[in-house]
Design a protein around this motif. Structure first.
Motif, PDB file in Angstrom:
ATOM      1  N   PRO A   1       0.767  -1.152  -0.043  1.00  0.00           N
ATOM      2  CA  PRO A   1      -0.146  -0.181   0.045  1.00  0.00           C
ATOM      3  C   PRO A   1       0.856   1.405   0.048  1.00  0.00           C
ATOM      4  O   PRO A   1       2.007   1.211   0.464  1.00  0.00           O
ATOM      5  N   ARG A   2       0.374   2.213  -0.673  1.00  0.00           N
ATOM      6  CA  ARG A   2       0.918   3.533  -0.600  1.00  0.00           C
ATOM      7  C   ARG A   2       0.819   4.323   0.679  1.00  0.00           C
ATOM      8  O   ARG A   2      -0.141   4.543   1.229  1.00  0.00           O
ATOM      9  N   PRO A   3       1.892   4.996   1.079  1.00  0.00           N
ATOM     10  CA  PRO A   3       1.771   5.626   2.477  1.00  0.00           C
ATOM     11  C   PRO A   3       1.024   6.751   2.199  1.00  0.00           C
ATOM     12  O   PRO A   3       1.106   7.525   1.299  1.00  0.00           O
ATOM     13  N   PRO A   4       0.125   7.044   3.412  1.00  0.00           N
ATOM     14  CA  PRO A   4      -0.784   8.298   3.114  1.00  0.00           C
ATOM     15  C   PRO A   4       0.278   9.583   3.607  1.00  0.00           C
ATOM     16  O   PRO A   4       1.381   9.361   3.876  1.00  0.00           O
TER      17      PRO A   4
ATOM     18  N   PHE B   1      -0.660   9.086  11.068  1.00  0.00           N
ATOM     19  CA  PHE B   1       0.640   8.491  10.219  1.00  0.00           C
ATOM     20  C   PHE B   1       1.732   9.366  10.512  1.00  0.00           C
ATOM     21  O   PHE B   1       1.655  10.394  10.144  1.00  0.00           O
ATOM     22  N   ARG B   2       2.835   8.760  10.939  1.00  0.00           N
ATOM     23  CA  ARG B   2       4.198   9.779  11.009  1.00  0.00           C
ATOM     24  C   ARG B   2       5.364   9.331  10.061  1.00  0.00           C
ATOM     25  O   ARG B   2       6.008  10.252   9.781  1.00  0.00           O
ATOM     26  N   GLY B   3       5.292   8.124   9.480  1.00  0.00           N
ATOM     27  CA  GLY B   3       6.256   7.864   8.313  1.00  0.00           C
ATOM     28  C   GLY B   3       6.716   6.402   8.292  1.00  0.00           C
ATOM     29  O   GLY B   3       5.976   5.617   8.975  1.00  0.00           O
ATOM     30  N   VAL B   4       7.177   6.054   7.304  1.00  0.00           N
ATOM     31  CA  VAL B   4       7.759   4.772   7.033  1.00  0.00           C
ATOM     32  C   VAL B   4       9.086   4.295   7.938  1.00  0.00           C
ATOM     33  O   VAL B   4       9.830   4.973   7.752  1.00  0.00           O
ATOM     34  N   ALA B   5       8.892   2.946   8.603  1.00  0.00           N
ATOM     35  CA  ALA B   5      10.033   2.538   9.136  1.00  0.00           C
ATOM     36  C   ALA B   5      10.262   1.022   9.093  1.00  0.00           C
ATOM     37  O   ALA B   5       9.621   0.083   9.212  1.00  0.00           O
ATOM     38  N   GLY B   6      11.195   0.876   7.664  1.00  0.00           N
ATOM     39  CA  GLY B   6      11.351  -0.349   7.181  1.00  0.00           C
ATOM     40  C   GLY B   6      10.116  -0.756   6.290  1.00  0.00           C
ATOM     41  O   GLY B   6       9.499  -0.026   5.516  1.00  0.00           O
ATOM     42  N   PRO B   7       9.564  -2.089   6.731  1.00  0.00           N
ATOM     43  CA  PRO B   7       8.585  -2.507   6.129  1.00  0.00           C
ATOM     44  C   PRO B   7       7.169  -2.149   6.845  1.00  0.00           C
ATOM     45  O   PRO B   7       6.145  -2.460   6.332  1.00  0.00           O
ATOM     46  N   TYR B   8       7.260  -1.354   7.740  1.00  0.00           N
ATOM     47  CA  TYR B   8       6.173  -1.117   8.814  1.00  0.00           C
ATOM     48  C   TYR B   8       5.956   0.491   8.518  1.00  0.00           C
ATOM     49  O   TYR B   8       6.640   1.294   8.083  1.00  0.00           O
ATOM     50  N   TRP B   9       4.611   0.983   9.121  1.00  0.00           N
ATOM     51  CA  TRP B   9       4.497   2.399   9.254  1.00  0.00           C
ATOM     52  C   TRP B   9       4.366   2.838  10.464  1.00  0.00           C
ATOM     53  O   TRP B   9       3.841   1.821  11.557  1.00  0.00           O
ATOM     54  N   SER B  10       4.823   3.927  10.771  1.00  0.00           N
ATOM     55  CA  SER B  10       4.997   4.457  12.184  1.00  0.00           C
ATOM     56  C   SER B  10       3.684   5.366  12.516  1.00  0.00           C
ATOM     57  O   SER B  10       3.338   6.269  11.753  1.00  0.00           O
ATOM     58  N   LEU B  11       2.920   4.692  13.580  1.00  0.00           N
ATOM     59  CA  LEU B  11       1.640   5.523  13.963  1.00  0.00           C
ATOM     60  C   LEU B  11       1.799   6.133  15.264  1.00  0.00           C
ATOM     61  O   LEU B  11       2.397   5.532  16.235  1.00  0.00           O
TER      62      LEU B  11
ATOM     63  N   VAL C   1      -3.512  -1.817   8.108  1.00  0.00           N
ATOM     64  CA  VAL C   1      -3.952  -0.370   8.480  1.00  0.00           C
ATOM     65  C   VAL C   1      -4.937   0.301   7.317  1.00  0.00           C
ATOM     66  O   VAL C   1      -4.798  -0.031   6.028  1.00  0.00           O
ATOM     67  N   ARG C   2      -5.910   1.014   7.685  1.00  0.00           N
ATOM     68  CA  ARG C   2      -6.757   1.698   6.835  1.00  0.00           C
ATOM     69  C   ARG C   2      -7.237   3.266   7.168  1.00  0.00           C
ATOM     70  O   ARG C   2      -6.861   3.226   8.219  1.00  0.00           O
ATOM     71  N   PRO C   3      -7.542   4.079   6.310  1.00  0.00           N
ATOM     72  CA  PRO C   3      -7.892   5.189   6.754  1.00  0.00           C
ATOM     73  C   PRO C   3      -9.053   5.330   7.679  1.00  0.00           C
ATOM     74  O   PRO C   3      -9.994   4.564   7.417  1.00  0.00           O
ATOM     75  N   ALA C   4      -8.974   6.170   8.752  1.00  0.00           N
ATOM     76  CA  ALA C   4      -9.963   6.350   9.564  1.00  0.00           C
ATOM     77  C   ALA C   4     -11.363   6.884   8.772  1.00  0.00           C
ATOM     78  O   ALA C   4     -11.182   7.919   7.930  1.00  0.00           O
ATOM     79  N   ASP C   5     -12.307   6.358   9.190  1.00  0.00           N
ATOM     80  CA  ASP C   5     -13.762   6.888   8.687  1.00  0.00           C
ATOM     81  C   ASP C   5     -14.042   7.990   9.290  1.00  0.00           C
ATOM     82  O   ASP C   5     -13.606   8.386  10.354  1.00  0.00           O
ATOM     83  N   PRO C   6     -15.090   9.002   9.084  1.00  0.00           N
ATOM     84  CA  PRO C   6     -15.269  10.024   9.471  1.00  0.00           C
ATOM     85  C   PRO C   6     -15.714  10.178  10.989  1.00  0.00           C
ATOM     86  O   PRO C   6     -15.234  10.904  11.837  1.00  0.00           O
ATOM     87  N   ILE C   7     -16.370   9.019  11.721  1.00  0.00           N
ATOM     88  CA  ILE C   7     -16.917   8.850  12.973  1.00  0.00           C
ATOM     89  C   ILE C   7     -15.485   8.715  13.888  1.00  0.00           C
ATOM     90  O   ILE C   7     -15.189   9.082  14.966  1.00  0.00           O
TER      91      ILE C   7
END
Length: 86
Positions: free
Chosen positions: A14-17, A35-45, A61-67
């Protein structure tokens, strides 16, 4: 046969947001993080209300919905009102 480095089944990762995007980590109980960035194969949250970052599998991981975004922002506002955030 040499080992391949990459996602299983030939899927593209997946493309990083954009930094600051609120994301939901299904592997951690639908925890919402920024989302803070990419750390190797993982995303930092990072927790929206502050705290230590964690590494998340981008496939879970998925984007948060409005609620979910509203709840996270409300939690941040409440923490600020209690003096927990600067």
């Amino acid at each position: 046969m040499p080992a391949k480095n990459g996602p299983p089944n030939g899927q593209e990762p997946p493309r990083p947001p954009a930094p600051g995007t609120l994301m939901v980590d299904a592997a951690h109980g639908d925890r919402v993080g920024e989302f803070r960035g990419v750390a190797g194969p993982y995303w930092s949250l990072r927790p929206v209300g502050g705290g230590a970052e964690w590494e998340a599998d981008p496939a879970r991981v998925r984007p948060a919905d409005p609620i979910e975004r509203l709840r996270a922002e409300l939690g941040r506002a409440n923490a600020r009102s209690r003096g927990e955030l600067l």
